[in-house]
Write an enzyme that holds these catalytic residues in place. Sequence first.
Site, PDB file in Angstrom:
ATOM      1  N   TRP A  47     -60.600 -72.179  48.163  1.00 57.92           N
ATOM      2  CA  TRP A  47     -61.019 -72.767  49.445  1.00 57.92           C
ATOM      3  C   TRP A  47     -61.332 -71.658  50.459  1.00 57.92           C
ATOM      4  O   TRP A  47     -62.235 -71.776  51.265  1.00 57.92           O
ATOM      5  CB  TRP A  47     -59.902 -73.695  49.943  1.00 57.92           C
ATOM      6  N   HIS A  96     -52.681 -69.942  47.874  1.00 60.22           N
ATOM      7  CA  HIS A  96     -52.755 -69.722  49.311  1.00 60.22           C
ATOM      8  C   HIS A  96     -51.339 -69.605  49.889  1.00 60.22           C
ATOM      9  O   HIS A  96     -50.622 -70.605  49.979  1.00 60.22           O
ATOM     10  CB  HIS A  96     -53.474 -70.947  49.894  1.00 60.22           C
ATOM     11  N   SER A 115     -54.018 -67.194  56.960  1.00 65.68           N
ATOM     12  CA  SER A 115     -54.854 -68.393  57.040  1.00 65.68           C
ATOM     13  C   SER A 115     -55.440 -68.590  58.437  1.00 65.68           C
ATOM     14  O   SER A 115     -56.032 -67.648  58.964  1.00 65.68           O
ATOM     15  CB  SER A 115     -53.995 -69.578  56.598  1.00 65.68           C
ATOM     16  N   LYS A 172     -57.302 -65.739  60.966  1.00 68.73           N
ATOM     17  CA  LYS A 172     -58.542 -65.790  61.759  1.00 68.73           C
ATOM     18  C   LYS A 172     -58.215 -65.301  63.177  1.00 68.73           C
ATOM     19  O   LYS A 172     -58.950 -64.503  63.774  1.00 68.73           O
ATOM     20  CB  LYS A 172     -59.088 -67.228  61.805  1.00 68.73           C
TER      21      LYS A 172
END
Length: 411
Positions: free
Chosen positions: A341, A392, A250, A254
Amino acid sequence: ATAFPWQLYNQEVIQEENKVPSYTLPDLLMKSDGKRVESAAEWEKLLRSQTLQTFETEVYGQIPNQEVAVTYEENLLHAKTLKDFGSIREIRFSIEKDGNRIQAVLLLILPDRSSPVPVFLGYNFNGNHTIHPDESISLPESWVANSPEMGVRENRPSPNSRGKKSSRWAVQQILERGYGLATMYYGDIDPDFDDGFENGVHSLFSKNKTREKDDWGSIATWAWGLSRVMDYFETNPLIDKNKVCVLGHSRLGKAALFAGANDKRFALVISNNSGCGGAALSKRRFGETVAAINDRFPHWFCENFKKYNHNEDQLPVDQHQLLALMAPRPVYVASAAEDLWADPKGEFLAAKNASAVYRLYGLKGLQLQEMPEVNKPHIDGYIGYHIRSGVHDLTAYDWEQFLNFADARLK
Ligand code: GCU
């Protein structure tokens, strides 16, 4: 029912493929003279650093190229905790610059081997003590987000949360396969809230300084921290420094991607459900958008990135180019089917489109025209990909694929 982030965010959110606007991806091989690069050497010479620079100035901000003084204090917790599988250590980093200092603690779990071992390195969200129930693991001393689930009040961690996130860290599996695991609480490097860039690593570099439009946000500081861990690995003979796999889930995915783009010492880079500002294409505007992420997390990216709120067409780069910066090193992108998402298809398309740069090196990227079926990993190229069923999260299933990919590409 879970409150999906888009229910918290009151702009329209695209959740269906037929609502995706038409968009054009930047051609990652196109030079400023309108010609395309044709070799790996040309890519390296003419486009790679320029592409990285655009990510720095327009997306994540610049990582300062300034020295810090770092000392390491190692503490062997106890040699035979993990069912005779390995050793467990904490390394306290003291990072100093211009009289200011921050401290961060790396947890290092290694299998019993006579030669240097490859390792997975990734931040954790809630503290090193949450990844494994071992009672000797220290609780963070830095700020942690309040959370009833984790027993965190007044931003202090609770010993009751020992091992609470162990489902995300397949420690035994990792050790059995001959890899080590290194993890650090991400808040030790930069606490994850908008404090005007005063605390964490920002306190070493930019205290009382006016903020420039391309000054680094938190994602870049977390990436910087991963490189400082890599510096440490280079001093530790137990670790095979040529086989360090950096990963993150998540927001931390990044950070892992930006770290891998910046620091070629990472041999393999893994993004798990990293979504917007990670592996997912921004121009698709599916799920989380540039405006949504900048509104809710104004401290993650640089100021310039806000120019692209509701204005993705103007973005000079997209995330397939970030993945391409890993080439020729292997990179893995993992999506989850219910994690809309994070835009699983946008993550897949970025991985697929990054393949053009791998081809310049004579390497197979991701050779799939369409998204693969759920739970059918593709690990035969230098860009690995899977979409697993479920939400997720970072799961044992994900780890199994990462281990298989690392075995295939690094051994
Ligand atoms: C939020 C955010 C995502 C991020 C995620 C996470 O959902 O919108 O961009 O990846 O948090 O870090 O779990």
